[in-house]
Design a protein around this motif. Structure first.
Motif, PDB file in Angstrom:
ATOM      1  N   ILE A  33       8.819  -4.004   2.601  1.00 33.10           N
ATOM      2  CA  ILE A  33       9.565  -3.234   2.008  1.00 33.10           C
ATOM      3  C   ILE A  33      10.805  -3.963   1.413  1.00 33.10           C
ATOM      4  CG2 ILE A  33      11.054  -1.155   1.835  1.00 33.10           C
ATOM      5  CD1 ILE A  33       9.019   0.177   3.552  1.00 33.10           C
ATOM      6  N   ALA A  34      11.715  -4.561   2.580  1.00 32.56           N
ATOM      7  CA  ALA A  34      12.899  -5.468   2.182  1.00 32.56           C
ATOM      8  C   ALA A  34      12.452  -6.604   1.037  1.00 32.56           C
ATOM      9  CB  ALA A  34      13.329  -5.844   3.485  1.00 32.56           C
ATOM     10  N   ILE A  35      11.583  -7.237   1.724  1.00 31.61           N
ATOM     11  CA  ILE A  35      11.156  -8.627   0.680  1.00 31.61           C
ATOM     12  C   ILE A  35      10.737  -8.167  -0.869  1.00 31.61           C
ATOM     13  CG2 ILE A  35       9.861 -10.638   0.404  1.00 31.61           C
ATOM     14  CD1 ILE A  35       9.803 -10.945   3.495  1.00 31.61           C
ATOM     15  N   ALA A  36       9.717  -7.233  -0.567  1.00 36.44           N
ATOM     16  CA  ALA A  36       9.498  -6.950  -2.006  1.00 36.44           C
ATOM     17  C   ALA A  36      10.086  -6.184  -2.880  1.00 36.44           C
ATOM     18  CB  ALA A  36       8.175  -5.836  -1.849  1.00 36.44           C
ATOM     19  N   LEU A  37      11.330  -5.345  -2.229  1.00 36.02           N
ATOM     20  CA  LEU A  37      12.078  -4.962  -3.033  1.00 36.02           C
ATOM     21  C   LEU A  37      13.219  -5.891  -3.826  1.00 36.02           C
ATOM     22  CD1 LEU A  37      14.016  -2.516  -4.400  1.00 36.02           C
ATOM     23  CD2 LEU A  37      15.084  -2.358  -2.126  1.00 36.02           C
ATOM     24  N   ALA A  38      13.447  -7.020  -2.915  1.00 35.98           N
ATOM     25  CA  ALA A  38      14.421  -8.238  -3.437  1.00 35.98           C
ATOM     26  C   ALA A  38      13.565  -8.870  -4.422  1.00 35.98           C
ATOM     27  CB  ALA A  38      14.634  -9.126  -2.291  1.00 35.98           C
ATOM     28  N   LEU A  39      12.301  -9.143  -4.273  1.00 31.81           N
ATOM     29  CA  LEU A  39      11.718  -9.784  -5.326  1.00 31.81           C
ATOM     30  C   LEU A  39      11.586  -9.121  -6.615  1.00 31.81           C
ATOM     31  CD1 LEU A  39       8.573 -11.458  -3.051  1.00 31.81           C
ATOM     32  CD2 LEU A  39      10.502 -12.736  -4.201  1.00 31.81           C
ATOM     33  N   ASN A  40      11.284  -7.884  -6.612  1.00 31.18           N
ATOM     34  CA  ASN A  40      11.163  -7.103  -7.760  1.00 31.18           C
ATOM     35  C   ASN A  40      12.544  -6.875  -8.373  1.00 31.18           C
ATOM     36  OD1 ASN A  40       8.594  -6.308  -7.218  1.00 31.18           O
ATOM     37  ND2 ASN A  40       8.801  -4.629  -6.060  1.00 31.18           N
TER      38      ASN A  40
ATOM     39  N   GLN B  55       5.028 -12.504  -4.001  1.00 31.46           N
ATOM     40  CA  GLN B  55       4.913 -11.333  -3.599  1.00 31.46           C
ATOM     41  C   GLN B  55       3.516 -11.059  -2.918  1.00 31.46           C
ATOM     42  OE1 GLN B  55       6.117  -6.744  -4.789  1.00 31.46           O
ATOM     43  NE2 GLN B  55       6.655  -8.261  -6.165  1.00 31.46           N
ATOM     44  N   SER B  56       2.451 -11.437  -3.523  1.00 35.19           N
ATOM     45  CA  SER B  56       1.101 -11.181  -3.446  1.00 35.19           C
ATOM     46  C   SER B  56       0.921 -12.061  -1.813  1.00 35.19           C
ATOM     47  CB  SER B  56       0.257 -11.983  -4.227  1.00 35.19           C
ATOM     48  OG  SER B  56      -1.392 -11.854  -3.606  1.00 35.19           O
ATOM     49  N   LEU B  57       1.533 -13.119  -1.601  1.00 36.48           N
ATOM     50  CA  LEU B  57       1.325 -13.691  -0.388  1.00 36.48           C
ATOM     51  C   LEU B  57       2.207 -13.013   0.775  1.00 36.48           C
ATOM     52  CD1 LEU B  57       1.760 -17.498  -1.559  1.00 36.48           C
ATOM     53  CD2 LEU B  57      -0.529 -16.110  -0.754  1.00 36.48           C
ATOM     54  N   VAL B  58       3.382 -12.400   0.370  1.00 41.16           N
ATOM     55  CA  VAL B  58       4.096 -11.608   1.179  1.00 41.16           C
ATOM     56  C   VAL B  58       3.320 -10.284   1.612  1.00 41.16           C
ATOM     57  CG1 VAL B  58       6.089 -10.070   1.599  1.00 41.16           C
ATOM     58  CG2 VAL B  58       6.428 -12.303   0.665  1.00 41.16           C
ATOM     59  N   ARG B  59       2.678  -9.623   0.637  1.00 38.43           N
ATOM     60  CA  ARG B  59       1.999  -8.625   0.746  1.00 38.43           C
ATOM     61  C   ARG B  59       0.786  -8.503   1.691  1.00 38.43           C
ATOM     62  NH1 ARG B  59       2.220  -6.549  -3.827  1.00 38.43           N
ATOM     63  NH2 ARG B  59       0.532  -7.622  -4.741  1.00 38.43           N
TER      64      ARG B  59
ATOM     65  N   GLY C  44      -1.566  -8.125   6.474  1.00 28.85           N
ATOM     66  CA  GLY C  44      -2.512  -8.631   7.479  1.00 28.85           C
ATOM     67  C   GLY C  44      -2.104  -8.623   8.855  1.00 28.85           C
ATOM     68  N   ILE C  45      -0.587  -8.765   9.349  1.00 31.21           N
ATOM     69  CA  ILE C  45       0.052  -8.584  10.559  1.00 31.21           C
ATOM     70  C   ILE C  45      -0.220  -7.016  10.935  1.00 31.21           C
ATOM     71  CG2 ILE C  45       2.111  -8.921  11.864  1.00 31.21           C
ATOM     72  CD1 ILE C  45       2.668 -11.223   9.892  1.00 31.21           C
TER      73      ILE C  45
ATOM     74  N   LEU D 223      -0.280 -14.928 -14.647  1.00 28.20           N
ATOM     75  CA  LEU D 223      -0.163 -14.675 -13.276  1.00 28.20           C
ATOM     76  C   LEU D 223      -1.346 -15.105 -12.771  1.00 28.20           C
ATOM     77  CD1 LEU D 223       0.393 -11.017 -13.473  1.00 28.20           C
ATOM     78  CD2 LEU D 223       2.036 -12.468 -12.505  1.00 28.20           C
ATOM     79  N   SER D 224      -1.518 -15.429 -11.437  1.00 25.23           N
ATOM     80  CA  SER D 224      -2.634 -15.907 -10.699  1.00 25.23           C
ATOM     81  C   SER D 224      -3.660 -14.716 -10.300  1.00 25.23           C
ATOM     82  CB  SER D 224      -2.283 -16.524  -9.426  1.00 25.23           C
ATOM     83  OG  SER D 224      -3.525 -17.253  -8.849  1.00 25.23           O
ATOM     84  N   SER D 225      -4.455 -14.382 -11.490  1.00 23.41           N
ATOM     85  CA  SER D 225      -5.287 -13.193 -11.301  1.00 23.41           C
ATOM     86  C   SER D 225      -6.320 -13.544  -9.892  1.00 23.41           C
ATOM     87  CB  SER D 225      -6.143 -13.133 -12.412  1.00 23.41           C
ATOM     88  OG  SER D 225      -5.422 -12.660 -13.454  1.00 23.41           O
ATOM     89  N   ASN D 226      -6.734 -14.697  -9.787  1.00 20.44           N
ATOM     90  CA  ASN D 226      -7.533 -15.188  -8.410  1.00 20.44           C
ATOM     91  C   ASN D 226      -7.104 -14.902  -7.340  1.00 20.44           C
ATOM     92  OD1 ASN D 226      -9.458 -15.994 -10.268  1.00 20.44           O
ATOM     93  ND2 ASN D 226      -8.761 -17.958 -10.541  1.00 20.44           N
ATOM     94  N   LEU D 227      -5.514 -15.161  -7.224  1.00 18.01           N
ATOM     95  CA  LEU D 227      -4.773 -14.622  -6.068  1.00 18.01           C
ATOM     96  C   LEU D 227      -4.707 -13.399  -5.739  1.00 18.01           C
ATOM     97  CD1 LEU D 227      -3.081 -15.659  -3.525  1.00 18.01           C
ATOM     98  CD2 LEU D 227      -1.038 -15.740  -5.088  1.00 18.01           C
ATOM     99  N   LEU D 228      -4.095 -12.594  -6.683  1.00 15.64           N
ATOM    100  CA  LEU D 228      -4.082 -11.101  -6.828  1.00 15.64           C
ATOM    101  C   LEU D 228      -5.305 -10.368  -6.355  1.00 15.64           C
ATOM    102  CD1 LEU D 228      -1.506 -10.669  -9.674  1.00 15.64           C
ATOM    103  CD2 LEU D 228      -1.125 -10.505  -7.370  1.00 15.64           C
ATOM    104  N   THR D 229      -6.504 -10.890  -7.160  1.00 14.23           N
ATOM    105  CA  THR D 229      -7.765 -10.222  -6.940  1.00 14.23           C
ATOM    106  C   THR D 229      -8.279 -10.450  -5.320  1.00 14.23           C
ATOM    107  OG1 THR D 229      -8.229 -10.710  -9.165  1.00 14.23           O
ATOM    108  CG2 THR D 229      -9.999  -9.866  -7.812  1.00 14.23           C
ATOM    109  N   ALA D 230      -8.102 -11.828  -5.116  1.00 14.68           N
ATOM    110  CA  ALA D 230      -8.455 -12.111  -3.599  1.00 14.68           C
ATOM    111  C   ALA D 230      -7.878 -11.304  -2.711  1.00 14.68           C
ATOM    112  CB  ALA D 230      -8.470 -13.545  -3.494  1.00 14.68           C
TER     113      ALA D 230
END
Length: 221
Positions: free
Chosen positions: A40-47, A74-78, A83-84, A125-132
């Motif tokens: 939440i904290a990281i995604a809000l800052a990125l957004n 943001q995709s990698l953070v999510r 995952g954790i 955007l990297s559609s492949n990253l977001l889709t994976a």
């Protein structure tokens, strides 16, 4: 209509204030909620930065006029945070699969951006990253439901994990197809791709509401 579209455009900021408020007011949470709070904290800052770039890109140096790399981050953070989150859930079902899946995903992603695609692509955007990312998180969500049914845990609605997983499942199911077709659609019809992103923002609002509900859920051992 204009007001509604403006609200959707800014949803990636204001919707995150919903779980942020819940997080700040319900601090006594089980340990597996910590990665969600970090997200939440990281995604809000990125957004906030993403929307700043969109609004003021004409005043920025050319190298800073694209927010596509920020969506990749943001995709990698999510993927990392949730995952954790799944790894820390009580019980051992699918734990080994999740651990090795995340490790394999990390290696594949690193190799992909070294040899195939530029992580800092300013045009798409990297559609492949977001889709994976959506595909892997969806598998984790399905595994959670299967484990709960197998364990016959009673009422699964009384724990925060259920609400987080359900909100995440809705988000990744809806956006799997948005991410998959976004880049091809952008090349063919940019207006339609913008409308598709509104679908993403609606799913994101639902996602945030479910996370907020999780903070008010009853923690289970």
């Amino acid at each position: 209509m204009y007001t509604l579209l403006l609200l959707l455009d800014l949803a990636e900021i204001w919707a995150m204030l919903i779980p942020l408020y819940a997080m700040l007011n319900r601090k006594n949470q089980p340990g597996f909620m910590q990665p969600v709070s970090i997200y939440i904290a990281i995604a809000l800052a990125l957004n906030i930065i993403i929307n700043f770039v969109i609004s003021f890109n004409r005043f920025l140096p050319e190298v800073l006029t694209s927010n596509n790399p920020l969506y990749n981050v943001q995709s990698l953070v999510r993927l990392t945070c949730f995952g954790i989150f799944f790894l820390q859930l009580p019980g051992t079902a699918y734990h080994t699969f999740r651990k090795w899946s995340l490790l394999a995903a990390g290696i594949i992603i690193i190799g992909y951006f070294i040899f195939v695609e530029n992580f800092f692509n300013y045009d798409y955007l990297s559609s492949n990253l977001l889709t994976a990312e959506s595909y892997l998180l969806l598998i984790f969500c399905i595994q959670y439901y299967l484990a709960e049914l197998r364990n016959d845990a009673g009422n699964i609605f009384d724990g925060p994990a259920f609400w987080v997983v359900t909100g995440l499942a809705i988000y990744v199911v809806v956006n799997f197809f948005v991410f998959l077709f976004y880049q091809p659609m952008l090349e063919v019809n940019s207006k339609l791709s913008e409308n598709m992103w509104n679908v993403h923002n609606i799913a994101f609002i639902i996602f945030c509401i479910f996370i907020a509900k999780a903070y008010y859920g009853t923690a289970r051992n």
